[in-house]
Write a protein that holds these residues in place. Structure first.
Motif, PDB file in Angstrom:
ATOM      1  N   THR A   2       0.820  -1.201   0.000  1.00 57.12           N
ATOM      2  CA  THR A   2       0.000   0.000   0.000  1.00 57.12           C
ATOM      3  C   THR A   2       0.859   1.258   0.000  1.00 57.12           C
ATOM      4  O   THR A   2       2.055   1.232   0.329  1.00 57.12           O
ATOM      5  CB  THR A   2      -0.920   0.030   1.231  1.00 57.12           C
ATOM      6  N   TYR A   3       0.217   2.369  -0.336  1.00 58.59           N
ATOM      7  CA  TYR A   3       0.933   3.648  -0.314  1.00 58.59           C
ATOM      8  C   TYR A   3       1.411   3.982   1.100  1.00 58.59           C
ATOM      9  O   TYR A   3       2.486   4.543   1.280  1.00 58.59           O
ATOM     10  CB  TYR A   3       0.025   4.759  -0.841  1.00 58.59           C
ATOM     11  N   LYS A   6       4.529   1.952   1.855  1.00 56.46           N
ATOM     12  CA  LYS A   6       5.685   2.483   1.117  1.00 56.46           C
ATOM     13  C   LYS A   6       6.262   3.717   1.805  1.00 56.46           C
ATOM     14  O   LYS A   6       7.488   3.850   1.952  1.00 56.46           O
ATOM     15  CB  LYS A   6       5.276   2.837  -0.312  1.00 56.46           C
ATOM     16  N   ARG A  71      -2.960  11.927  -7.348  1.00 53.14           N
ATOM     17  CA  ARG A  71      -2.672  10.496  -7.379  1.00 53.14           C
ATOM     18  C   ARG A  71      -2.852   9.926  -8.789  1.00 53.14           C
ATOM     19  O   ARG A  71      -2.083   9.052  -9.215  1.00 53.14           O
ATOM     20  CB  ARG A  71      -3.576   9.762  -6.381  1.00 53.14           C
ATOM     21  N   HIS A  77       4.447   8.384  -6.597  1.00 43.51           N
ATOM     22  CA  HIS A  77       4.997   9.332  -5.628  1.00 43.51           C
ATOM     23  C   HIS A  77       4.314   9.204  -4.264  1.00 43.51           C
ATOM     24  O   HIS A  77       3.131   8.896  -4.175  1.00 43.51           O
ATOM     25  CB  HIS A  77       4.843  10.772  -6.135  1.00 43.51           C
ATOM     26  N   HIS A  78       5.079   9.474  -3.213  1.00 40.36           N
ATOM     27  CA  HIS A  78       4.505   9.581  -1.876  1.00 40.36           C
ATOM     28  C   HIS A  78       3.696  10.874  -1.798  1.00 40.36           C
ATOM     29  O   HIS A  78       4.149  11.930  -2.266  1.00 40.36           O
ATOM     30  CB  HIS A  78       5.604   9.615  -0.814  1.00 40.36           C
ATOM     31  N   GLU A 101      -7.567   7.710   1.937  1.00 40.33           N
ATOM     32  CA  GLU A 101      -6.883   6.420   1.813  1.00 40.33           C
ATOM     33  C   GLU A 101      -7.410   5.653   0.613  1.00 40.33           C
ATOM     34  O   GLU A 101      -6.645   4.999  -0.104  1.00 40.33           O
ATOM     35  CB  GLU A 101      -7.040   5.604   3.089  1.00 40.33           C
ATOM     36  N   GLY A 104      -5.788   6.996  -2.445  1.00 42.77           N
ATOM     37  CA  GLY A 104      -4.389   6.627  -2.580  1.00 42.77           C
ATOM     38  C   GLY A 104      -3.413   7.580  -1.934  1.00 42.77           C
ATOM     39  O   GLY A 104      -2.224   7.564  -2.257  1.00 42.77           O
ATOM     40  N   SER A 106      -0.818   8.760   0.775  1.00 42.04           N
ATOM     41  CA  SER A 106       0.124   7.966   1.573  1.00 42.04           C
ATOM     42  C   SER A 106      -0.028   8.230   3.057  1.00 42.04           C
ATOM     43  O   SER A 106       0.222   7.342   3.882  1.00 42.04           O
ATOM     44  CB  SER A 106       1.555   8.297   1.158  1.00 42.04           C
ATOM     45  N   ALA A 285      -0.274  -0.314  -7.091  1.00 46.82           N
ATOM     46  CA  ALA A 285      -0.753   1.066  -6.999  1.00 46.82           C
ATOM     47  C   ALA A 285      -1.689   1.239  -5.812  1.00 46.82           C
ATOM     48  O   ALA A 285      -2.768   1.778  -5.929  1.00 46.82           O
ATOM     49  CB  ALA A 285      -1.439   1.467  -8.289  1.00 46.82           C
ATOM     50  N   GLY A 286      -1.265   0.799  -4.660  1.00 43.96           N
ATOM     51  CA  GLY A 286      -2.015   1.113  -3.457  1.00 43.96           C
ATOM     52  C   GLY A 286      -2.577  -0.076  -2.732  1.00 43.96           C
ATOM     53  O   GLY A 286      -2.913   0.010  -1.563  1.00 43.96           O
TER      54      GLY A 286
END
Length: 287
Positions: A2-3, A6, A71, A77-78, A101, A104, A106, A285-286
């Motif tokens: 997940t973002y 990460k 997103r 990217h964070h 959330e 997406g 972070s 991607a999440g």
């Protein structure tokens, strides 16, 4: 992955992680070429979207729509999002966190200010009773699935700063932020009371905190540095300069320099990078 996971892994890696404040899609497009982590700044968003100071005007649907656009364009990217005080009500805060959330994001930053709220580096800030903030924070923490949550205090009384920082570090929040820290000595004192909890430092040009390098922040035990306004303030300065030159030239545009000038081709190339068929999408991607 997940973002949130990460970003959490990035935070716990050695060194200080920089997150650059973006205020619109164009500033984000430029930032993405230099850094892999963005901070959705409340100061910048209030300025760019409403033309108003950072004193509580942001409506959560507007912020959520902006993060959704970010997103979509920058899947790798964070994205750390400033949600101010959670838009006052704890139930609204939980709704926003759940929605961000799902989009997406972070992570989010939730502060303990009471209304009227203001920029963390402004005078006149007031904070909620600690118990009230902790109740809101606990509700948000119970709502998030894996998103990073930064617990922020805007306390200004010296004893209260340390008391609140210690209390926030004892929660399940991932990171602690004391905004408006005035000296290196105070960074050390805050680092001492939060123990092993990751620490975030907010740098803003003209703000109350000292200007420090990433190496200096790493030596002080700071895990994340957010830079709220470099893009916004650089644009402010550049636009003033360009329009002054345009007026002085009686409305004649300058020739775009072939190497480092910005004209329609340069801008178009930048924005083409955000097209779905051209941008790179991470493997996960999440989650």
């Amino acid at each position: 992955m997940t973002y949130g996971t990460k970003l959490r892994e990035r935070i716990t890696a050695p060194g200080t992680t920089p997150l650059i404040g973006v205020y619109d899609m164009y500033s984000a497009s430029i930032t993405a070429q230099h850094y892999d982590a963005m901070f959705v700044s409340g100061f910048g968003f209030a300025a760019s979207y409403y033309g108003l100071p950072d004193i509580g005007f942001i409506a959560w649907p507007d912020m959520m729509a902006f993060v959704q656009r970010l997103r979509g364009a920058f899947p790798g990217h964070h994205l750390l999002v400033d949600i101010d005080d959670g838009y006052v009500d704890p139930e609204v805060a939980c709704h926003v966190v759940e929605g961000l959330e799902r989009i997406g994001a972070s992570g989010v930053i939730l502060e303990d200010q009471k209304r009227p709220r203001r920029c963390g580096h402004a005078d006149g800030k007031q904070v909620l009773p600690l118990a009230d903030y902790l109740t809101k924070l606990d509700m948000v923490l119970a709502t998030r699935r894996d998103m990073v949550v930064v617990a922020r205090t805007d306390a200004t009384d010296e004893a209260d700063i340390l008391h609140r920082a210690e209390a926030l570090a004892a929660t399940d929040a991932d990171v602690v932020l004391v905004d408006g820290v005035r000296s290196v000595d105070w960074i050390r004192r805050i680092r001492g009371v939060v123990g092993d909890k990751p620490l975030l430092f907010n740098q803003i040009a003209g703000g109350k905190s000292p200007s420090l390098s990433l190496a200096e922040l790493t030596d002080l035990g700071v895990d994340i540095a957010i830079y709220s306004t470099p893009c916004l303030f650089a644009a402010h300065r550049a636009m003033h300069s360009a329009l002054t030159d345009l007026k002085r030239a009686d409305g004649r545009l300058p020739e775009a320099d072939a190497t480092d000038g910005v004209g329609v081709r340069t801008a178009t190339r930048l924005l083409e990078g955000n097209l779905a068929r051209l941008r790179s999408v991470p493997e996960s991607a999440g989650g």
